[in-house]
Design a protein around this motif. Sequence first.
Motif, mmCIF file in Angstrom:
data_model
loop_
_atom_site.group_PDB
_atom_site.id
_atom_site.type_symbol
_atom_site.label_atom_id
_atom_site.label_comp_id
_atom_site.label_asym_id
_atom_site.label_seq_id
_atom_site.Cartn_x
_atom_site.Cartn_y
_atom_site.Cartn_z
ATOM 1 N N LEU A 73 -10.409 0.149 2.421
ATOM 2 C CA LEU A 73 -9.557 -1.118 2.182
ATOM 3 C C LEU A 73 -8.252 -1.028 3.860
ATOM 4 O O LEU A 73 -8.487 -0.127 4.166
ATOM 5 C CB LEU A 73 -8.494 -0.845 1.051
ATOM 6 C CG LEU A 73 -9.492 -0.814 -0.484
ATOM 7 C CD1 LEU A 73 -7.858 -0.847 -1.164
ATOM 8 C CD2 LEU A 73 -9.979 -1.858 0.010
ATOM 9 N N VAL A 100 -15.873 2.903 -4.338
ATOM 10 C CA VAL A 100 -15.392 2.701 -2.865
ATOM 11 C C VAL A 100 -17.160 2.291 -2.034
ATOM 12 O O VAL A 100 -18.041 3.024 -1.655
ATOM 13 C CB VAL A 100 -14.534 3.705 -2.512
ATOM 14 C CG1 VAL A 100 -14.060 3.355 -0.760
ATOM 15 C CG2 VAL A 100 -13.600 3.515 -3.459
ATOM 16 N N PRO A 141 -7.874 4.234 -1.830
ATOM 17 C CA PRO A 141 -8.342 3.416 -3.134
ATOM 18 C C PRO A 141 -8.416 2.893 -4.209
ATOM 19 O O PRO A 141 -9.084 2.134 -5.103
ATOM 20 C CB PRO A 141 -10.112 4.345 -2.642
ATOM 21 C CG PRO A 141 -9.566 5.612 -1.318
ATOM 22 C CD PRO A 141 -8.445 5.851 -1.224
ATOM 23 N N HIS A 163 -15.365 -4.292 -0.433
ATOM 24 C CA HIS A 163 -15.082 -2.995 -0.233
ATOM 25 C C HIS A 163 -15.113 -2.069 -1.588
ATOM 26 O O HIS A 163 -14.881 -0.952 -1.106
ATOM 27 C CB HIS A 163 -13.614 -3.122 -0.357
ATOM 28 C CG HIS A 163 -12.749 -4.136 1.280
ATOM 29 N ND1 HIS A 163 -13.580 -5.186 1.628
ATOM 30 C CD2 HIS A 163 -13.170 -3.496 2.717
ATOM 31 C CE1 HIS A 163 -12.635 -5.256 2.713
ATOM 32 N NE2 HIS A 163 -13.056 -4.141 3.398
ATOM 33 N N PHE A 164 -15.262 -2.920 -2.257
ATOM 34 C CA PHE A 164 -15.145 -1.791 -4.228
ATOM 35 C C PHE A 164 -15.439 -2.290 -4.772
ATOM 36 O O PHE A 164 -15.901 -4.035 -5.128
ATOM 37 C CB PHE A 164 -13.934 -1.312 -4.323
ATOM 38 C CG PHE A 164 -12.900 -2.765 -5.043
ATOM 39 C CD1 PHE A 164 -13.283 -2.356 -6.469
ATOM 40 C CD2 PHE A 164 -11.860 -3.436 -4.061
ATOM 41 C CE1 PHE A 164 -11.699 -3.983 -6.533
ATOM 42 C CE2 PHE A 164 -11.588 -4.019 -4.921
ATOM 43 C CZ PHE A 164 -11.364 -4.071 -5.773
ATOM 44 N N SER A 218 -15.909 -6.616 -5.172
ATOM 45 C CA SER A 218 -15.575 -7.190 -3.531
ATOM 46 C C SER A 218 -16.956 -6.773 -2.639
ATOM 47 O O SER A 218 -17.512 -5.575 -2.974
ATOM 48 C CB SER A 218 -14.505 -7.383 -3.473
ATOM 49 O OG SER A 218 -14.327 -5.586 -3.053
ATOM 50 N N ALA A 225 -6.830 -0.553 -4.921
ATOM 51 C CA ALA A 225 -7.931 -1.762 -4.971
ATOM 52 C C ALA A 225 -8.261 -1.966 -6.949
ATOM 53 O O ALA A 225 -7.969 -3.113 -7.461
ATOM 54 C CB ALA A 225 -9.539 -0.989 -5.103
ATOM 55 N N ALA A 285 0.847 -1.339 0.078
ATOM 56 C CA ALA A 285 -0.342 0.404 -0.031
ATOM 57 C C ALA A 285 1.148 1.249 0.001
ATOM 58 O O ALA A 285 0.524 2.022 -0.307
ATOM 59 C CB ALA A 285 -1.204 -0.152 1.193
ATOM 60 N N LEU A 294 -8.512 -10.390 0.236
ATOM 61 C CA LEU A 294 -10.045 -9.552 0.067
ATOM 62 C C LEU A 294 -10.262 -10.730 -1.387
ATOM 63 O O LEU A 294 -9.445 -10.809 -2.321
ATOM 64 C CB LEU A 294 -9.738 -8.541 -1.018
ATOM 65 C CG LEU A 294 -9.167 -7.064 -0.464
ATOM 66 C CD1 LEU A 294 -9.882 -6.199 -1.244
ATOM 67 C CD2 LEU A 294 -10.520 -7.527 0.568
ATOM 68 N N VAL A 339 -4.944 3.692 3.430
ATOM 69 C CA VAL A 339 -4.955 2.924 1.911
ATOM 70 C C VAL A 339 -5.652 3.851 1.095
ATOM 71 O O VAL A 339 -6.604 4.048 1.126
ATOM 72 C CB VAL A 339 -4.971 1.734 1.881
ATOM 73 C CG1 VAL A 339 -5.069 0.895 0.403
ATOM 74 C CG2 VAL A 339 -4.671 1.009 2.963
#
Length: 262
Positions: free
Chosen positions: A87, A83, A49, A119-120, A117, A52, A23, A93, A47
């Motif tokens: 993250l 988003v 975004p 997360h996004f 996912s 990703a 990251a 993930l 982190v």
Amino acid sequence: MSAGAWAGRPLGERTVAYDERDAILYALAVGAGAEDLDLVFEERLRVLPTFALTLAQWAPDALGSQGAFDTTTAVHGAQRLEVLRPLPRAGELRLQARVGAVWDKGSAAVFDVEVESDHFVATWSIFAPGAGGFGGERGPSAPREDLAGAEEVEVATYATQAATYRLLGDRHHMHVDPDAARAAGQPRPFLHGLCTLAAITLGVAGRVGAHPADLRTLAGRFAAPVFPGERLVARVAPGGETRFDATTGDRSVITGGRVSFG
């Protein structure tokens, strides 16, 4: 198999892992400075975004490897990111990928590759010359934005940026090998579109007084490549959803940019 027949096709699932070092390397690769401690120091790390997108790059590559389009001529036309949650600083993930819509542009096709996912949600639009003409819908046209009177922000790129960014996973040779770049129609190695977009997003966040890790939505179209070391100028029109574009010299490199923070 016509391009339209790929619509809805699953591209599989993958679990991807990363740590704080990845990251931080990403933040440095897209232009974060040593003074941005919450992006480059593990004790305070947030982190970005857009990191990703490096974790999900396997999905459009998988579609190309399955023969949906000619990988030597297809280009990354546009990108979207939504988003859903921040993250984590490190972890795993689970990603699922599929082909979304496939648009018929006549002489070309545009494949939307969707990755989801917890997360996004990210969507690559891949412009594939020679794959159109299958009788499908043409799809949306590029938006025409009037950014007259917008504020400007300069975004610097650096000579080793493409060589650094490719360590995050997109190792296409055209970004580092002069022969591969010339075979792709460019005079020298050029910056990854996603690196350009992320670097500009950092500048836009600073202009509107937002933290880049608070990004919620992002979209942009890639109009022309950027060569490492070039200086970009982004025009920024703040609002509920900030609109932007970017140029270098007299060359437009990002159009139809939209971003929100919160």
